[in-house]
Write an enzyme that holds these catalytic residues in place. Structure first.
Site, short mmCIF file in Angstrom:
data_model
loop_
_atom_site.label_atom_id
_atom_site.label_comp_id
_atom_site.label_asym_id
_atom_site.label_seq_id
_atom_site.Cartn_x
_atom_site.Cartn_y
_atom_site.Cartn_z
N HIS A 283 51.41 34.74 31.30
CA HIS A 283 51.17 34.18 32.52
C HIS A 283 49.52 33.49 32.27
CE1 HIS A 283 54.46 36.14 34.73
NE2 HIS A 283 54.21 37.04 33.77
N ASN B 43 58.13 37.97 39.73
CA ASN B 43 58.75 36.41 39.09
C ASN B 43 59.35 35.74 40.15
OD1 ASN B 43 57.21 36.79 36.39
ND2 ASN B 43 58.82 38.06 35.69
N TYR C 30 49.10 46.48 32.88
CA TYR C 30 48.46 45.37 33.63
C TYR C 30 46.97 45.75 33.89
CZ TYR C 30 52.30 42.05 34.40
OH TYR C 30 53.36 41.13 34.26
#
Length: 487
Positions: free
Chosen positions: A54, A127, A341
């Site tokens: 990303h 997404n 993350y």
């Protein structure tokens, strides 16, 4: 427009921003010219590590407005009443490309939404597809390596991609989406968004239901053909960024209808017994016929960032950020992301990245976290520890107060691959496509597949045949049209 006088970062006026201090008109530059030194030092450090995935993205602020009552499912205050608004930030992105890659590459798109609630930040990091290539996070680094560059040639490699996919039947559902027309959306405004994972909602009585989040574009779905995507990549690689920024700047605010699928644990158990599909498997969808979508609200983007680096590049979202009334699920991919993350943001942006304005909660926060690099809000004189409560603290549930999650079985590594159905849902998606879309799928997949070995082609075609014989036959015909001999 007049600019204020230039100063150093410490606020000291700069006498001359055009000429370095030298020993004589032609002499060497002097180290005492701190403005020169500071300017060059900062320039050398302007980049933070780009995201491994990303990396190329766009962002905007907006509002989420509740349009329907879901308080019977969740006690989260942002859903407390119809009409309530919450400030949001949304970051769109491609997945596999580097920061300078083209916006129109064939790739999934990130759809990561932050809700700045009065109970803290809720990040729904999803997404533009309702499924993903994998069901277990332990394979995520392996998969992403195949989407990046060959370690010898430093080139993108169809062989690496299809070698992985052809050995991973669970990927077929997402691969089918990727090589359909939805693999090249027309900008960010004309695509849906999904939480993708199974999450949970917890109500005021402490009862949990499981949910899937959907963001359905009010602008309508629009996709680029493979030819258009390639042409735009060469002429305007920042196409999606330009489209989003200009639309918001011009007052054409994009909007998405926010909906949710809801199921109790018992309902999911009955559905799994009937279908054989694990409801927490990220490679599977919950069919709408079994679990209808319920309307929740509307998301609108209506404000562009003032500074891209500060507000988009440094935006640090994580699915581990949930507020009371929201929770997780046993989804293996989600469980891995809950760690990965936040850890990525600690490495990429820094220990105190949550102090930055785009990441900071809008509500008051209090903790014992102190020090580290760039500690903007360091707690002042407040106590930096919390003593043990020797008499017991009577904790209420897990994490942010969600009820206890029942566990079954012994801790071990379980592998159900080879026994699970990886083909029916991919076939269902293929059969939903109109004939023209199916032909686009055949042609799009045949392009990179034509560049790999006969062994890999045969493996991949075998999976397509199991999804639907017409799927395999169509890709075979597209390969033959490219001069590739296939069985």
């Amino acid at each position: 427009m007049s600019q204020p006088p230039i100063t150093t970062a410490s606020g000291i006026p700069v006498a001359d921003n055009q000429n370095s201090v030298t020993a004589g008109p032609r002499g060497p530059v002097l180290l005492q010219d701190f403005h020169l030194i500071e300017k060059l030092q900062h320039f050398n450090r302007e980049r933070i590590p780009e995201r491994v995935v990303h990396a190329k993205g766009s962002g905007a602020y907006g509002t989420f407005t509740v349009t329907h009552d879901i308080t019977k499912y969740t006690k989260a205050k942002l859903f407390a009443e119809v009409g309530k608004q919450t400030e949001t930030f949304l970051r769109f992105s491609t997945v596999g490309g580097e920061k300078g890659s083209a916006d129109t590459e064939r790739d999934p798109r990130g759809f990561a939404v932050r809700f700045y609630t009065e109970e803290g930040n809720w990040d729904l990091v999803g997404n533009n597809t309702p499924v993903f290539f994998l069901k277990d996070g332990i394979k995520f680094p392996d998969f992403i390596h195949t989407q990046k560059r060959d370690p010898q040639t430093n080139l993108k490699s169809p062989t690496m991609m299809f070698d992985f996919w052809s050995r991973t039947p669970e990927s077929l559902h997402q691969v089918t989406t990727l090589f359909s027309s939805r693999g090249t959306p027309d900008g960010y405004r004309h695509m849906h968004g999904f939480g993708s994972h199974t999450y949970s909602l917890i109500n005021a009585e402490g009862k949990r239901v499981y949910v899937k989040w959907h963001f359905l574009t009010q602008q309508g779905i629009k996709n680029l053909s493979a030819e258009e995507a390639t042409r735009i990549a060469g002429s305007d690689p920042d196409y999606a960024q330009r489209d989003l920024f200009n639309a918001i700047a011009g007052g054409d605010f994009p909007r998405w209808d926010v909906k949710v699928q809801v199921a109790t644990e018992a309902e999911l158990a009955t559905w799994e017994a009937r279908t054989g599909w694990n409801p927490f498997d990220l490679t599977k969808v919950w069919p709408h016929a079994d679990f209808p979508m319920l309307p929740v609200g509307v998301l609108e983007l209506n404000r562009n960032p003032v500074n891209y680096h500060a507000e988009v590049e440094q935006a640090a979202l994580s699915p581990s950020h949930v507020v009371p009334g929201l929770g997780y699920s046993p989804d293996k991919m989600l469980q891995a992301r809950l760690f990965a993350y936040h850890d990525a943001q600690l490495y990429r942006v820094g220990t105190n990245h949550q102090h930055l304005p785009v990441n900071a909660p809008r509500c008051p926060f209090h903790n014992q976290q102190r020090d580290g690099g760039m500690a903007i809000a360091n707690g002042g004189a407040a106590q930096n520890y919390d003593p043990v409560q020797g008499g017991g603290s009577n904790p209420q549930g897990l994490g942010n107060g969600e009820p206890a999650l029942a566990l079954q079985g012994a801790a071990a590594r379980y592998d159900a691959r080879g026994t699970e159905d990886d083909y029916t849902q991919a076939g269902n998606l293929f059969r939903l496509m109109p004939a023209e879309e199916q032909q686009n799928l055949f042609n799009n997949m045949a392009g990179p597949l034509s560049q790999v070995s006969a062994e890999i082609i045969a493996r991949q075609l075998g999976h397509l045949d199991l999804a639907d014989p017409a799927y395999g036959a169509g890709v075979r015909a597209a390969l033959k049209a490219k001069g590739v001999t296939v069985a």
